[in-house]
Motif scaffolding. Structure first.
Motif, short mmCIF file in Angstrom:
data_model
loop_
_atom_site.label_atom_id
_atom_site.label_comp_id
_atom_site.label_asym_id
_atom_site.label_seq_id
_atom_site.Cartn_x
_atom_site.Cartn_y
_atom_site.Cartn_z
N GLU A 98 -11.67 0.16 5.72
CA GLU A 98 -10.83 0.88 4.76
C GLU A 98 -9.45 0.27 4.55
O GLU A 98 -8.85 0.45 3.50
N THR A 99 -8.93 -0.48 5.53
CA THR A 99 -7.58 -1.03 5.38
C THR A 99 -7.56 -2.51 5.00
O THR A 99 -6.49 -3.05 4.72
N PHE A 100 -8.71 -3.16 4.97
CA PHE A 100 -8.70 -4.61 4.80
C PHE A 100 -8.17 -5.06 3.44
O PHE A 100 -7.38 -6.01 3.36
N LYS A 101 -8.58 -4.41 2.37
CA LYS A 101 -8.15 -4.86 1.04
C LYS A 101 -6.64 -4.76 0.88
O LYS A 101 -6.00 -5.68 0.36
N ASP A 102 -6.05 -3.65 1.35
CA ASP A 102 -4.59 -3.52 1.28
C ASP A 102 -3.91 -4.55 2.18
O ASP A 102 -2.90 -5.14 1.80
N PHE A 103 -4.47 -4.75 3.36
CA PHE A 103 -3.95 -5.78 4.26
C PHE A 103 -3.97 -7.15 3.58
O PHE A 103 -3.00 -7.90 3.64
N LEU A 104 -5.07 -7.46 2.93
CA LEU A 104 -5.24 -8.77 2.28
C LEU A 104 -4.19 -8.97 1.18
O LEU A 104 -3.59 -10.05 1.07
N ILE A 105 -3.95 -7.94 0.40
CA ILE A 105 -2.94 -8.03 -0.67
C ILE A 105 -1.56 -8.29 -0.07
O ILE A 105 -0.81 -9.14 -0.54
N ASP A 106 -1.25 -7.56 1.03
CA ASP A 106 0.06 -7.75 1.68
C ASP A 106 0.17 -9.11 2.37
O ASP A 106 1.25 -9.71 2.41
N ALA A 107 -0.93 -9.59 2.92
CA ALA A 107 -0.90 -10.84 3.70
C ALA A 107 -0.88 -12.08 2.82
O ALA A 107 -0.45 -13.14 3.27
N TRP A 108 -1.32 -11.97 1.59
CA TRP A 108 -1.36 -13.13 0.70
C TRP A 108 0.05 -13.46 0.24
O TRP A 108 0.65 -12.74 -0.54
N LYS A 109 0.59 -14.54 0.77
CA LYS A 109 1.93 -14.99 0.40
C LYS A 109 1.80 -16.40 -0.13
O LYS A 109 1.83 -17.37 0.61
N GLN A 110 1.65 -16.48 -1.44
CA GLN A 110 1.39 -17.77 -2.07
C GLN A 110 2.65 -18.64 -2.03
O GLN A 110 3.75 -18.18 -2.27
N SER A 111 2.43 -19.90 -1.67
CA SER A 111 3.52 -20.89 -1.69
C SER A 111 3.06 -22.08 -2.53
O SER A 111 1.96 -22.07 -3.09
N ASP A 112 3.89 -23.08 -2.60
CA ASP A 112 3.54 -24.27 -3.39
C ASP A 112 2.39 -25.05 -2.77
O ASP A 112 1.67 -25.76 -3.45
N ASP A 113 2.23 -24.93 -1.47
CA ASP A 113 1.20 -25.68 -0.76
C ASP A 113 0.04 -24.74 -0.43
O ASP A 113 0.17 -23.83 0.39
N LEU A 114 -1.10 -24.96 -1.08
CA LEU A 114 -2.26 -24.10 -0.88
C LEU A 114 -2.75 -24.12 0.57
O LEU A 114 -3.16 -23.10 1.11
N ASN A 115 -2.67 -25.29 1.23
CA ASN A 115 -3.08 -25.37 2.64
C ASN A 115 -2.24 -24.46 3.52
O ASN A 115 -2.77 -23.77 4.39
N ASN A 116 -0.91 -24.45 3.29
CA ASN A 116 -0.05 -23.56 4.07
C ASN A 116 -0.37 -22.10 3.78
O ASN A 116 -0.40 -21.27 4.69
N THR A 117 -0.60 -21.78 2.53
CA THR A 117 -0.94 -20.41 2.14
C THR A 117 -2.21 -19.95 2.86
O THR A 117 -2.25 -18.86 3.44
N LEU A 118 -3.23 -20.80 2.83
CA LEU A 118 -4.50 -20.43 3.46
C LEU A 118 -4.38 -20.38 4.98
O LEU A 118 -4.98 -19.50 5.62
#
Length: 182
Positions: A98-118
């Motif tokens: 029940e909390t994973f989707k909200d967690f995922l939205i909060d945890a996704w912090k996009q930066s210029d480097d996709l490798n760092n983001t992932l």
């Protein structure tokens, strides 16, 4: 039984032995609490296999109430596997939490480097899995360890010791239901 033993000898295979509970099958129980317990399931190997995998071992897992047979795991080596070498794998069951989707939205912090983001997202998911989701896996391991201890006991399958496994069997069923809901 003689025909089976002759076949084993004719094929030049031998029993690999085992670690864990000494019985691999639980037959019907009678009214007094006793019943049939046997070591039916075995792993046989040829001399070529034994030469190729001299450290192989068969682990007998605890019997659960979902089957009358214990599962067997053939380990080709008893060398410990480092957790750091374990690759990250996304678990589809996380999506059901029940909390994973909200967690995922909060945890996704996009930066210029996709490798760092992932990599940052992977690290966050690992922490979330351990702290929020992982308690179920830990509890399951604890219950299976208790069942293993009970079933490896020298007194097993006495009526008293068999009664000791009822509670952990029921706890395991509840944990597996929770895991299924994840």
């Amino acid at each position: 039984m003689d025909r089976f033993n002759n076949q084993i000898n004719d094929c030049h295979v031998s029993d690999l032995g085992f670690k864990g509970p000494r019985f691999t099958w639980k037959g019907p129980q009678n009214f007094s609490g006793g019943g049939l317990f046997e070591r039916l399931d075995r792993a046989l190997a040829s001399l070529n296999f034994l030469n190729a995998f001299p450290d192989s071992i068969v682990n007998v897992l605890p019997c659960t109430k979902f089957s009358d047979h214990n599962s067997l795991i053939l380990l080709l080596s008893e060398l410990p596997v480092s957790k750091s070498s374990k690759p990250f794998r996304f678990e589809a069951m996380w999506l059901e939490h029940e909390t994973f989707k909200d967690f995922l939205i909060d945890a996704w912090k996009q930066s210029d480097d996709l490798n760092n983001t992932l990599n940052d997202l992977k690290d966050s998911i690992i922490v979330w899995n351990r702290d929020v989701f992982g308690f179920i896996e830990k509890r399951k391991r604890q219950i299976l360890a208790r069942l293993n201890g009970i079933q490896k006991s020298d007194a097993y399958p006495s009526r008293f010791v068999c009664n000791l496994e009822i509670k952990p069997q029921n706890e395991l069923e509840e944990v597996l239901k929770l895991e299924e809901m994840k």
